[in-house]
Design an enzyme around this catalytic site. Structure first.
Site, short mmCIF file in Angstrom:
data_model
loop_
_atom_site.label_atom_id
_atom_site.label_comp_id
_atom_site.label_asym_id
_atom_site.label_seq_id
_atom_site.Cartn_x
_atom_site.Cartn_y
_atom_site.Cartn_z
N GLU A 17 40.01 44.34 43.65
CA GLU A 17 40.74 43.12 43.33
C GLU A 17 40.47 42.65 41.90
OE1 GLU A 17 39.55 42.59 47.78
OE2 GLU A 17 38.83 43.68 46.00
N LEU A 18 39.21 42.79 41.44
CA LEU A 18 38.87 42.32 40.10
C LEU A 18 39.60 43.14 39.05
CD1 LEU A 18 37.25 40.48 38.26
CD2 LEU A 18 35.35 42.10 38.38
N LYS A 119 26.28 54.14 27.48
CA LYS A 119 25.87 54.24 28.88
C LYS A 119 24.64 53.37 29.18
CE LYS A 119 29.01 57.29 29.88
NZ LYS A 119 28.72 58.68 30.24
N TRP A 568 28.77 63.12 37.53
CA TRP A 568 29.74 62.11 37.95
C TRP A 568 30.11 62.28 39.42
CZ3 TRP A 568 33.45 61.73 33.12
CH2 TRP A 568 32.76 61.07 32.10
N HIS A 701 39.73 53.05 24.17
CA HIS A 701 39.34 52.04 25.15
C HIS A 701 39.75 50.64 24.72
CE1 HIS A 701 36.78 55.48 26.21
NE2 HIS A 701 36.89 55.02 27.43
#
EC number: 2.1.1.14
Length: 766
Positions: A17-18, A119, A568, A701
């Site tokens: 939702e965010l 990171k 990952w 980004h």
């Protein structure tokens, strides 16, 4: 009576939702009030879900990043983000400018250089790097945290605010001039003191102060900074729980024992052997918080085994024992119950955030009231643990024998780089400053809708293939029109750079809703590596072949490397990670060889997460790098000399492992440098990198469009360190998260910049 608490909860929501609210706000589809309402609803829901715990975290929720939140709370905001002329400017606008270069109100003319991103320790979470100068000042802005405390208390929660400690905060940041960031500590500590006083006035008893740098190697001045900081804060009117996680303390245990705090949290998953020493070293009144549930992986906890070693500690410490997950649950998915399509046997082996908190309360009940009170829960848990250990689906003797047969020759190219480079130049015929992209192009709504319909069996495989071919055709046509030199097929058929490969490998399982935040609104759904890995068939060849049939220009095959697939994924914990990585390397090697047989002479094997897997202590790096680099070389080096191997790394500091990166012996490496303004290339002042390199010139980004002049400037900086003959021009990462209307002008500027640089070179030569 053992006390339960949590270090942090996933903020994105079970249905992301965010993420969707953030992106709607950025597009101007909702206003700040609606975004704030979404945040308030999520916080309320998350506190309710954690209500069985004795202490609930507050301050772990963020609209982008918790480190950036701390920067704003401390008044440490880059001046370029504050000095905007927009009369309607709000703190939220400023916040998103730092995070992503612009807010919802900004145009290309008012965008700024976004904060650098890297990171968070050895996780796949990215934080916005704090910036410091010798003129940096700090001032308290605690309104958001105090508001959230008030919200939580209105729900009846016993709150425990979470803040990043002063020394970790400084350690994570970067000097933007010649200053020494540690010299800022005495300016910073009074603001922390003021914050703690305000929290006490808000009725807070305990504050969790995160100092994860304590699991890293620290020189003496940083150890002294820790001692100085907590001596300064020792008279604060709240109790401090100093939280460490992600690894053991080792020599820093002695530092912690001297700090005047009321309790210490230890990651007992990674530092179980230090529990006894920690207990002995702390005062008899101190709380000992043990992270007994793995907050980084998704396997069920063996509750009976955990109780076997925890019960004597509980008897000794009584109410001084707190138990919790090892770290914030930010790093795991929200709820396993929503996984209706996951294989039932594999599902029985797993625990997501909700289930981990259930495990925690089961442990608490067993410790405080006896195991008989939770006998059914313990029995069900033991059945699942035994099922996993005994499953024939986990172990494949053929794969294990293939790993045993690995020899050093598998990791060797036929010739050295200089010989290969000459052959490749003759064979591929590229211009000076060749241009390419990193691999993916925008994942449009049409692409996602087609994939969803295919997964729901609403369209046939042939119809899906045709739709994806149309998207590939579009991507190739756009690249031809732009004038890129080496093309890619755009990866329309791929949901994720790791999940896509995992879906086609034996030994993987997949969730529907197992999303984890990577940064901002970017979420990933890590596949679950539960068994031995093998490749039943080719995974990418047909798509790359089709793309190559559409153009005379070279088409780059795109693969994810074994180390990145490993790092990952949620990885099995019943064998060394190195063995799983070697299995992945052999599978990717088969794919590389099949691409070459299909006529693909440029193959990129992304290792975006190579650095991410480094142990947090440099003294342990060499062991990891040995098997990680060997795994990459096994995957890459079964090809002829005229096949060009690329690799890609993004958003990590790699200067301290540059020799290991050179040992990968990739013909071309592409790296992120745009956000750091080419600072990452400083290492080449002292290290003669032998192969070709593409420093990223387009920060993907952020929605901002890099200008031609800026790209030329960046490449000219790079050419001061690396010969122009070995430089490529490319974005700093894949473009799947962007829109075509953003990508096309950015790539136009990139191609124009390459043309300008070539003309300058010709002019200089003449």
């Amino acid at each position: 009576m053992a006390i339960t608490h949590n270090l942090g909860f996933p903020r994105i929501g079970a249905q992301r939702e965010l993420k969707f609210a953030q992106e709607k706000y950025w597009r101007g589809e909702i206003d700040s009030t609606e975004l704030a309402t979404c945040g308030k609803q999520l916080r309320s829901k998350h506190w309710q879900q954690q209500s069985p715990l004795d202490f609930l975290p507050v301050g772990d929720f963020s609209f982008y990043d918790q480190v950036l939140d701390m920067s704003f709370a401390l008044g440490n905001i880059p001046s370029r983000a504050v000095n905007q002329n927009n009369a309607n400017n709000t703190e939220l606008d400023t916040y998103f400018r730092v995070a992503r270069g612009r807010s919802s109100k900004d145009t290309d003319n008012s965008c700024i250089h976004a904060g650098e991103m890297t990171k968070w320790f050895d996780t796949n979470y990215h934080y916005i790097v704090p910036e410091f100068t010798q003129d940096s000042t700090f001032s308290l802005h605690s309104e958001k945290l105090l508001l959230q405390i008030s919200e939580a208390k209105s729900h009846g929660a016993n709150v425990k605010p979470v803040i990043i400690g002063p020394v970790t905060y400084l350690h994570l940041g970067k000097e933007k001039d010649t200053s020494n960031k540690l010299a800022l500590l005495d300016r910073l500590l009074p603001v922390y003191q003021q914050l703690l006083a305000e929290l006490a006035n808000a009725g807070v008893e305990w504050v969790q102060v995160d100092e994860p740098i304590l699991v890293t190697e620290l020189d003496q001045e940083w150890k002294q900074a820790l001692e100085h900081s907590y001596q300064f804060l020792k008279n604060s009117p709240v109790k401090l729980l100093l939280a460490t996680y992600f690894g053991p303390l080792q020599d820093n245990l002695a530092v912690i024992s001297q700090l005047p705090v009321s309790g210490v949290h230890l990651d007992a998953i990674n530092a179980k052997h230090e529990v006894a020493d920690l207990i002995k070293s702390l005062p008899a009144s101190s709380v000992v918080s043990l992270g007994v549930i793995n907050g980084r992986n998704i396997w069920k906890t063996d509750l009976s085994t955990t109780l076997n070693w925890l019960e004597p500690i509980a008897n000794e410490l009584q109410e001084r024992l707190w138990i919790a997950p090892s770290c914030s649950l930010l790093h795991v998915p929200v709820d396993l119950e929503s996984e209706e399509q996951l294989d039932p046997e594999i599902k029985s082996w797993l625990a997501f955030a909700h289930q981990k908190l259930d495990e925690l309360t089961t442990l608490q009940t067993a410790l405080n009231e006896g195991r008989n009170k939770v006998s059914s829960e313990l029995e069900a848990n033991q059945t699942a643990i035994n099922s996993r250990h005994q499953s024939t689906r986990v172990n494949n003797p053929v794969v294990q024998q293939a790993v045993a047969n690995i020899t050093p020759s598998l990791g060797q190219r036929q010739s050295n780089f200089n010989t290969r480079s000459k052959l490749q130049k003759e064979h591929i015929k590229l211009p000076l400053y060749p241009t390419t992209s990193i691999g993916s192009f925008p994942q449009t709504a049409q692409i996602r809708a087609a994939r969803l319909r295919y997964k729901k069996d609403q369209i046939s495989e042939s119809d899906y293939t045709l739709l994806m071919q149309q998207e590939i055709q579009y991507a190739v046509d756009q690249q031809e029109a732009l004038g890129l030199d080496v093309l890619v097929h755009g990866e329309a058929e791929r949901n994720d750079m790791v999940e896509y490969f995992g879906e086609q490998l034996q030994g993987y399982a997949f969730s529907q809703f197992g999303w984890v935040q990577s940064y901002g609104s970017r979420c990933v759904k890590p596949p679950i590596l539960f068994g031995d890995i093998s490749r039943p068939k080719a995974m990418t060849v047909k798509w790359t072949q089709y793309a190559q049939s559409l153009t005379e220009k070279p088409m780059k095959g795109m693969l994810t490397g074994p180390v990145t697939i490993l790092n990952w994924s949620f990885v099995r914990d019943d064998q060394p990670r190195s063995l799983s990585c070697y299995q992945l390397a052999l599978a990717i090697r088969e794919e590389v060889q099949d691409l070459e047989k299909a006529g693909v002479n440029i193959i990129q094997i992304d290792e975006a997460a190579l650095r991410e897997g480094l142990p947090l202590r440099q003294s342990q790096w060499q062991e990891y790098l040995q098997w990680a680099i060997e795994s990459f070389r096994i995957s890459a080096n079964g090809v002829e000399d005229n096949t060009q191997i690329h690799t890609h790394m993004c958003y990590s500091e790699f200067n301290d492992i540059i020799s290991a990166i050179a040992d990968m012996d990739a013909d071309v490496i592409t790296i992120e440098t745009s956000r750091s303004d080419m600072e990452l290339l400083d290492v080449f002042d002292h290290f003669n990198y032998p192969n070709d390199i593409g420093p990223g010139v387009y920060d993907i980004h952020t929605p901002n469009t890099p200008t031609q002049a800026h790209i030329v400037e960046l490449i000219e900086k790079a050419a001061q360190r690396i010969p122009a003959e070995r430089l490529w021009i490319n974005p700093d990462c894949g473009l799947k998260t962007r829109q075509w209307e953003e990508v096309i002008p950015a790539l136009q500027n990139m191609v124009s910049a390459a043309q300008t640089l070539r003309q300058q070179k010709l002019k200089a030569a003449s």
